[in-house]
Design an enzyme around this catalytic site. Structure first.
Site, mmCIF file in Angstrom:
data_model
loop_
_atom_site.group_PDB
_atom_site.id
_atom_site.type_symbol
_atom_site.label_atom_id
_atom_site.label_comp_id
_atom_site.label_asym_id
_atom_site.label_seq_id
_atom_site.Cartn_x
_atom_site.Cartn_y
_atom_site.Cartn_z
ATOM 1 N N LYS A 98 -11.384 3.479 -15.317
ATOM 2 C CA LYS A 98 -11.852 2.123 -15.010
ATOM 3 C C LYS A 98 -12.261 1.362 -16.266
ATOM 4 C CE LYS A 98 -11.224 2.008 -10.560
ATOM 5 N NZ LYS A 98 -10.296 1.037 -9.938
ATOM 6 N N TYR A 152 -12.671 9.301 -13.830
ATOM 7 C CA TYR A 152 -12.755 8.031 -13.105
ATOM 8 C C TYR A 152 -13.352 6.948 -14.003
ATOM 9 C CZ TYR A 152 -13.754 4.661 -9.416
ATOM 10 O OH TYR A 152 -13.789 3.510 -8.645
ATOM 11 N N THR A 181 -16.284 1.593 1.910
ATOM 12 C CA THR A 181 -14.849 1.615 2.192
ATOM 13 C C THR A 181 -14.459 3.007 2.665
ATOM 14 O OG1 THR A 181 -14.261 2.329 -0.041
ATOM 15 C CG2 THR A 181 -14.461 -0.067 0.338
ATOM 16 N N ASP A 216 0.852 -1.184 0.000
ATOM 17 C CA ASP A 216 0.000 0.000 0.000
ATOM 18 C C ASP A 216 0.890 1.237 0.000
ATOM 19 O OD1 ASP A 216 -3.248 0.330 0.881
ATOM 20 O OD2 ASP A 216 -2.004 2.123 1.038
ATOM 21 N N ASP A 262 3.969 2.568 -4.569
ATOM 22 C CA ASP A 262 3.207 3.562 -5.316
ATOM 23 C C ASP A 262 2.966 2.951 -6.684
ATOM 24 O OD1 ASP A 262 2.182 5.642 -6.770
ATOM 25 O OD2 ASP A 262 3.864 7.001 -6.469
ATOM 26 N N VAL A 263 1.749 2.495 -6.942
ATOM 27 C CA VAL A 263 1.509 1.746 -8.176
ATOM 28 C C VAL A 263 1.675 2.606 -9.420
ATOM 29 C CG1 VAL A 263 0.022 0.033 -7.064
ATOM 30 C CG2 VAL A 263 -1.007 2.087 -8.093
#
Length: 266
Positions: free
Chosen positions: A178, A174, A209, A45, A66-67
């Site tokens: 996706k 967003y 979440t 994470d 950090d993706v």
């Protein structure tokens, strides 16, 4: 690293990596993988403290990642393979939303005016969402397939969104990110299966979440009202994801599994 005590279950003896595992869906996945027998659960994470807390709870290993940074992803995958000698399951849940866009959606809702996000959306906000959600998925998929290809097996699950199909007004970046996750994952799935690696995607609707908790209450209420079932729990999504990662889904390749409480079908 502490080995998890379970020696039976769908993931008995396997090595797993969960990105975004410090909270929400990722944390629920890490807990379920451990409960179902994973020998090693690696929790990665950007919030290293969160990853450490989840890892401690499942007897796993925490990593900072950090993706959006390919080198960071490669380093984590390299560390897992270097320690365990293999990598069987990768679940990529890391992602971001845009609280500023949600605030504009709320303002429009309260004023009765049309939503106006696109004209106010600057390049930095666009790139932030794209670099983490879409670029990050590419980085994780590439690193995972590179690691799994020599062993000729593996399961990868990415997290897309029902927003890619039923786009939310005022959330173009967003939704686009996706939708890209879905197409990218499906294309990689067709390529990776030749090496015994299955890639699938889950597309959640609203999920309860920490990210969702930042959604303004009025916007959240409107989203919740769009389906027969309210917000899903992180544990429900973990069930979906662990199914896709398990041998029970051995013939499932390139799927995008809707988990949206019946808001729509495709």
């Amino acid at each position: 690293m502490t080995q998890h005590p379970h020696t039976s279950g769908r993931f008995a003896g396997q090595v797993a990596l969960v990105t975004g595992g410090g909270s929400g869906i990722g944390a629920a996945v890490a807990r379920q993988l451990a409960a179902e027998g994973c020998a090693q659960v690696h929790v990665a994470d950007v919030a290293e403290r969160n990853a450490a807390d989840v890892a401690a709870g499942v007897g796993g290993v925490a990593h900072a990642v950090d993706v959006a940074d390919a080198a960071s992803v490669d380093a984590v995958v390299g560390s897992v393979v270097g320690t365990a000698g293999r990598l069987d399951v990768v679940v990529h849940t890391a992602g971001v939303d845009d609280p500023a866009a949600k605030a504009r959606i709320l303002a429009a809702q309260e004023s009765g005016h049309p939503v106006d996000v696109l004209c106010e959306l600057d390049d930095e906000a666009w790139r932030r969402v794209m670099s983490i959600n879409l670029d990050g998925t590419f980085h994780v998929l590439r690193a995972a397939v590179r690691a799994m290809r020599p062993q000729g097996s593996g399961a990868i699950v990415t997290v897309g969104s029902s927003a890619a199909f039923d786009t939310l007004v005022g959330y173009p970046h967003y939704a686009a990110s996706k939708a890209g996750v879905h197409a990218l994952s499906q294309s990689v799935a067709k390529e990776a299966i030749a090496h015994g690696i299955r890639v699938n995607t889950v597309a959640p609707g609203p999920v309860d979440t920490p990210m969702a908790s930042r959604t303004p209450a009025a916007v959240r209420q409107a989203m919740e009202a769009t389906g027969a079932i309210g917000y899903a729990s992180a544990e429900q999504l973990a069930d979906n994801i662990c199914y896709l990662a398990s041998t029970g889904a051995g013939n499932v390749v390139g799927a995008v599994l809707l988990s949206n409480g019946g808001r729509f079908t495709v």
